[in-house]
Each structure stands twice: as C-alpha cells, then as structure tokens.
Design an enzyme around this catalytic site. Structure first.
Site, PDB file in Angstrom:
ATOM      1  N   HIS A  20     -38.277  63.373  37.811  1.00  0.00           N
ATOM      2  CA  HIS A  20     -39.986  62.961  38.302  1.00  0.00           C
ATOM      3  C   HIS A  20     -40.084  61.502  37.905  1.00  0.00           C
ATOM      4  O   HIS A  20     -40.559  60.691  38.889  1.00  0.00           O
ATOM      5  CB  HIS A  20     -40.926  64.105  38.073  1.00  0.00           C
ATOM      6  CG  HIS A  20     -40.984  65.398  38.343  1.00  0.00           C
ATOM      7  ND1 HIS A  20     -41.115  66.398  37.541  1.00  0.00           N
ATOM      8  CD2 HIS A  20     -40.668  65.675  39.626  1.00  0.00           C
ATOM      9  CE1 HIS A  20     -41.025  67.454  38.354  1.00  0.00           C
ATOM     10  NE2 HIS A  20     -40.880  67.183  39.541  1.00  0.00           N
ATOM     11  N   LYS A  44     -48.799  78.673  43.162  1.00  0.00           N
ATOM     12  CA  LYS A  44     -47.684  78.936  41.885  1.00  0.00           C
ATOM     13  C   LYS A  44     -48.614  79.187  40.689  1.00  0.00           C
ATOM     14  O   LYS A  44     -49.636  78.777  40.353  1.00  0.00           O
ATOM     15  CB  LYS A  44     -46.948  77.394  42.107  1.00  0.00           C
ATOM     16  CG  LYS A  44     -46.306  77.158  43.016  1.00  0.00           C
ATOM     17  CD  LYS A  44     -45.292  75.713  42.727  1.00  0.00           C
ATOM     18  CE  LYS A  44     -44.198  75.297  43.711  1.00  0.00           C
ATOM     19  NZ  LYS A  44     -43.744  74.412  43.283  1.00  0.00           N
ATOM     20  N   ARG A  94     -33.337  66.335  45.542  1.00  0.00           N
ATOM     21  CA  ARG A  94     -32.185  66.655  44.713  1.00  0.00           C
ATOM     22  C   ARG A  94     -30.786  67.006  45.230  1.00  0.00           C
ATOM     23  O   ARG A  94     -29.827  66.579  44.879  1.00  0.00           O
ATOM     24  CB  ARG A  94     -32.408  67.721  43.580  1.00  0.00           C
ATOM     25  CG  ARG A  94     -33.755  67.343  42.550  1.00  0.00           C
ATOM     26  CD  ARG A  94     -34.202  68.547  41.680  1.00  0.00           C
ATOM     27  NE  ARG A  94     -34.555  69.532  42.633  1.00  0.00           N
ATOM     28  CZ  ARG A  94     -35.244  70.459  42.312  1.00  0.00           C
ATOM     29  NH1 ARG A  94     -35.665  70.737  41.247  1.00  0.00           N
ATOM     30  NH2 ARG A  94     -35.412  71.471  43.221  1.00  0.00           N
ATOM     31  N   SER A 132     -38.072  71.584  37.403  1.00  0.00           N
ATOM     32  CA  SER A 132     -39.137  72.043  36.152  1.00  0.00           C
ATOM     33  C   SER A 132     -38.998  73.486  35.968  1.00  0.00           C
ATOM     34  O   SER A 132     -38.992  74.106  34.913  1.00  0.00           O
ATOM     35  CB  SER A 132     -40.399  71.927  37.016  1.00  0.00           C
ATOM     36  OG  SER A 132     -40.883  70.412  36.981  1.00  0.00           O
TER      37      SER A 132
END
Length: 167
Positions: A20, A44, A94, A132
C-alpha cells in the site's frame, strides 16, 4: 505530474502494508494531491478499529505529508470522491486475480462517476504478493511480519495480537 489533480486511494487498510505504501509513493509521482480514504469497512470485519487504521496510515504516509492526507469515509465512495473534487481513483493491482474484480469495480465506478478516471498502479515486485489478509493471518498465528509492514504497523499488530490473547 499533472497540476492540481486530486486522486483518491480507497481501501480498508487493515492493516496498511508496504505494498500500500508503495502505491501511495507511486501515486504522489502522478498527482498533486492524494487522499488515502480509509473505509469504515461496513462490509468487512476489520481487525483494527477505524481510528487505529487511520493512525497507522497517517504514520505510513508521513514522508509524503505535503501531498498526502488520510481521511475516513463510509457510505458510497462516489460521494466521498466527488465531495473532495477527486478526478482520479487509484487502485493497486498485485496479480491477475485482482484484475477481474478491479476491472468490474472500475466499470461500476465509471458508471457512477464518469468524470473520474480509475488508475491502476502495481507495487514493486517485492510487494506484489503481500495482502492485508495474509499479514493479519501470519501475525495471528505468531509469525514474523516485519518484511511486509512498516515498524509502526508491526508494533500495532503485535499489540493487537496480545490484546486478543493470541501470542
């Protein structure tokens, strides 16, 4: 760098990783101002509170404090971006697996905000595998995360793990 273009980099940042941080660094080279928008995360279950995530993000972006601010948002991202005059939305990619979801999200955002462009940035090769979710799982299982997060985030993760009784 484009003059006076505000970009918004949204996410839950639970926690903020070196990937990040690398995307933030890259965004500062393209935009005059970058807002790291920390989502309240209603969809979430976050390990860290919103305030904790914002504090970690603020510490992580300190080297870019002349260009980068950290704010929280809840509700529709479109409302947040438009209210701040955002002209670009930064999304990190990614791997190919991210692309399908991000492509669909970009299309939906274009429908909601035709005046805002989505810009995909990839982190450095050494950060492309970091997520994460993986970082949280490794920390909760007692593993080392120092290669994936900054020292302040590592300290926060270890404190959180201790507070949950999972040392």
């Amino acid at each position: 760098m484009s003059s006076n273009v505000i970009a918004v980099y949204p996410g839950t940042f639970d926690p903020m990783t070196l990937g990040h941080e690398d995307v933030v660094r890259r965004a500062t080279q393209l935009f005059s101002r970058v807002i790291v928008a920390v989502a309240a995360g209603h969809h979430k279950k976050a390990l860290f509170t919103l305030q904790e995530r914002m504090d970690m993000a603020r510490e992580a972006v300190k080297p870019y404090s002349d260009q980068v601010t950290v704010e929280s948002f809840s509700g529709l991202l479109r409302d947040f971006v438009v209210a701040r005059g955002g002209k670009a939305m930064v999304r990190g990619l990614r791997a190919v697996t991210d692309f399908d979801y991000e492509f669909q999200l970009a299309g939906m955002n274009r429908s909601l905000m035709p005046e805002v462009e989505t810009v995909f940035l990839t982190p450095s090769d050494k950060y492309q595998f970091i997520s994460s979710t993986f970082v949280r799982e490794i920390a909760m299982l007692g593993g080392e995360v120092d290669k994936f997060v900054s020292p302040n985030v590592q300290e926060s993760l270890m404190a959180k793990v201790r507070s949950l009784g999972r040392e």
